[in-house]
Motif scaffolding. Structure first.
Motif, short mmCIF file in Angstrom:
data_model
loop_
_atom_site.label_atom_id
_atom_site.label_comp_id
_atom_site.label_asym_id
_atom_site.label_seq_id
_atom_site.Cartn_x
_atom_site.Cartn_y
_atom_site.Cartn_z
N MET A 1 -2.03 -5.18 -18.60
CA MET A 1 -1.20 -4.50 -17.47
C MET A 1 -0.80 -5.27 -16.10
O MET A 1 -0.75 -7.03 -16.21
N LYS A 2 0.15 -4.80 -15.53
CA LYS A 2 1.31 -5.24 -14.46
C LYS A 2 0.85 -4.60 -13.18
O LYS A 2 1.10 -3.65 -13.21
N LEU A 3 0.59 -5.53 -12.16
CA LEU A 3 0.02 -5.33 -11.69
C LEU A 3 1.57 -5.52 -9.91
O LEU A 3 1.43 -6.84 -10.15
N LEU A 4 1.18 -4.87 -9.20
CA LEU A 4 2.55 -5.84 -8.33
C LEU A 4 1.82 -5.52 -6.84
O LEU A 4 1.08 -4.77 -6.58
N PHE A 5 2.06 -6.12 -6.00
CA PHE A 5 1.22 -6.78 -4.83
C PHE A 5 2.30 -7.35 -3.81
O PHE A 5 3.51 -8.18 -3.78
N ALA A 6 2.81 -6.23 -2.31
CA ALA A 6 3.42 -6.91 -1.41
C ALA A 6 2.75 -6.93 -0.37
O ALA A 6 1.13 -6.49 -0.36
N ALA A 29 0.85 -0.31 -11.48
CA ALA A 29 0.39 0.19 -9.92
C ALA A 29 0.40 -0.75 -8.84
O ALA A 29 1.33 -2.80 -9.54
N MET A 30 1.28 -0.13 -7.90
CA MET A 30 1.57 -0.93 -6.20
C MET A 30 0.92 -1.19 -5.67
O MET A 30 0.65 0.21 -5.08
N TYR A 31 0.34 -2.15 -4.62
CA TYR A 31 -0.60 -2.81 -4.40
C TYR A 31 0.42 -2.98 -2.73
O TYR A 31 0.75 -4.04 -2.55
N HIS A 32 -0.46 -2.68 -1.15
CA HIS A 32 0.33 -3.65 -0.34
C HIS A 32 -1.27 -3.31 0.56
O HIS A 32 -1.59 -3.44 0.58
N MET A 45 5.85 4.05 1.56
CA MET A 45 4.77 3.33 1.32
C MET A 45 4.53 4.54 0.08
O MET A 45 2.34 3.78 -0.36
N ALA A 46 4.95 5.30 -0.29
CA ALA A 46 4.85 6.58 -0.71
C ALA A 46 4.00 6.07 -2.26
O ALA A 46 2.75 6.00 -2.56
N PRO A 47 5.08 4.77 -3.08
CA PRO A 47 4.88 3.85 -4.29
C PRO A 47 3.37 3.22 -4.48
O PRO A 47 2.97 2.83 -4.85
N PHE A 48 2.83 2.44 -3.00
CA PHE A 48 1.67 1.95 -3.10
C PHE A 48 0.59 2.43 -2.19
O PHE A 48 0.56 3.18 -1.56
N THR A 49 -0.55 1.53 -3.02
CA THR A 49 -1.69 2.17 -2.46
C THR A 49 -2.37 0.85 -1.40
O THR A 49 -2.01 -0.23 -1.55
N LEU A 66 -11.93 -0.84 -2.25
CA LEU A 66 -11.79 -1.27 -4.47
C LEU A 66 -11.12 -0.84 -5.34
O LEU A 66 -11.66 0.88 -5.39
N VAL A 67 -10.63 -1.11 -6.16
CA VAL A 67 -9.96 -0.28 -7.23
C VAL A 67 -10.29 -0.52 -8.99
O VAL A 67 -10.06 -1.86 -9.10
N LYS A 68 -10.50 0.65 -9.36
CA LYS A 68 -11.11 -0.16 -10.83
C LYS A 68 -9.52 0.48 -11.04
O LYS A 68 -8.85 1.42 -11.10
N LYS A 69 -9.03 -0.27 -11.68
CA LYS A 69 -7.74 0.23 -12.59
C LYS A 69 -7.90 -1.15 -14.63
O LYS A 69 -7.85 -2.15 -14.05
N GLY A 70 -7.78 -0.19 -15.45
CA GLY A 70 -7.99 -0.55 -16.20
C GLY A 70 -9.51 -1.39 -16.35
O GLY A 70 -10.69 -0.77 -16.03
N ASP A 71 -9.42 -2.98 -17.22
CA ASP A 71 -10.40 -3.38 -17.25
C ASP A 71 -10.75 -4.34 -15.57
O ASP A 71 -11.35 -4.50 -15.26
N GLU A 72 -9.71 -4.06 -14.64
CA GLU A 72 -9.70 -4.91 -13.12
C GLU A 72 -10.89 -4.61 -12.62
O GLU A 72 -10.33 -2.54 -11.67
N ARG A 73 -11.35 -4.86 -10.92
CA ARG A 73 -11.74 -4.77 -9.83
C ARG A 73 -10.80 -5.36 -9.50
O ARG A 73 -11.64 -6.18 -9.15
N ILE A 74 -10.49 -4.00 -8.55
CA ILE A 74 -9.08 -5.35 -7.85
C ILE A 74 -9.31 -4.82 -6.09
O ILE A 74 -9.89 -3.64 -5.69
N PHE A 75 -10.22 -5.42 -5.19
CA PHE A 75 -10.12 -5.70 -3.96
C PHE A 75 -9.41 -6.20 -2.97
O PHE A 75 -8.27 -7.20 -3.28
N LEU A 76 -8.87 -5.24 -2.72
CA LEU A 76 -7.97 -5.10 -1.18
C LEU A 76 -8.45 -5.48 -0.03
O LEU A 76 -9.08 -4.73 0.14
N THR A 77 -7.48 -6.65 0.53
CA THR A 77 -7.91 -6.23 1.98
C THR A 77 -7.19 -6.94 2.29
O THR A 77 -6.22 -7.98 2.16
N HIS A 78 -6.96 -7.07 4.39
CA HIS A 78 -5.78 -7.61 4.77
C HIS A 78 -6.67 -9.54 4.83
O HIS A 78 -5.60 -9.84 4.70
#
Length: 172
Positions: A1-6, A29-32, A45-49, A66-78
């Motif tokens: 899986m490919k995940l983009l972070f900005a 997926a793309m995350y901000h 911002m529309a393409p980004f969570t 906290l996003v579940k994507k495939g087998d990943e549990r992605i915690f997004l925080t500033h």
């Protein structure tokens, strides 16, 4: 899986559009990670969570996700609520509590990637106002490629070029 972070574009909509135009079809997926200082309904911002940064206090983003994507549990925080300028210990504790496999944060405007106890910690740096050793690049973001036994992190510059010396592979 490919995940983009900005993170930390601070109103620079053009860079988010450029990133999305270049990579949206190549990633899952793309995350901000906050401090967009842009409305959630802004087309850039529309393409980004996205989540709220300390400069987004007046905007309607979630504080964290906290996003579940495939087998990943992605915690997004500033990261500002976890003292990331002084280390990632508090963030590591929260990641453990949330059973995160990836923790993505911003705030420091400095890129960082590392694996701790099976969890990837990633700061993509700032797309627009970088600080630290790699500030001369003019801004960075990252693509994380996950596989069952390995996680790869590749940083990119504002010209959408992979930065050769900023590629990391971590065993799981």
């Amino acid at each position: 899986m490919k995940l983009l972070f900005a993170s930390d574009n601070h109103g620079d909509a053009a860079i988010l559009r450029k990133i999305a135009d270049t990579f949206a079809n190549d990633v899952d997926a793309m995350y901000h990670c906050g401090d967009s200082t842009m409305q959630p309904d802004d087309p850039a911002m529309a393409p980004f969570t996205g989540i709220k940064g300390n400069n987004d206090w007046h905007l309607d983003y979630p504080q964290e996700l906290l996003v579940k994507k495939g087998d990943e549990r992605i915690f997004l925080t500033h990261g500002d609520r976890y003292g990331v300028y002084y280390g990632i210990g508090q963030l590591e504790n929260e990641a453990t509590r949330r059973k995160a496999t990836i923790v993505a944060f911003g705030h420091t405007h400095q890129l960082l990637s590392g694996m701790r106890h099976g969890t990837l910690f990633i700061n993509p740096g700032s797309t627009s106002l970088p600080r630290g050793e790699y500030a001369k690049l003019g801004g960075t973001f990252a693509i994380v490629t996950t596989a069952p036994h390995q996680v790869d992190v590749q940083y990119y510059d504002r010209q959408m070029n992979a930065v050769d010396n900023l590629h990391y592979s971590f065993p799981r």
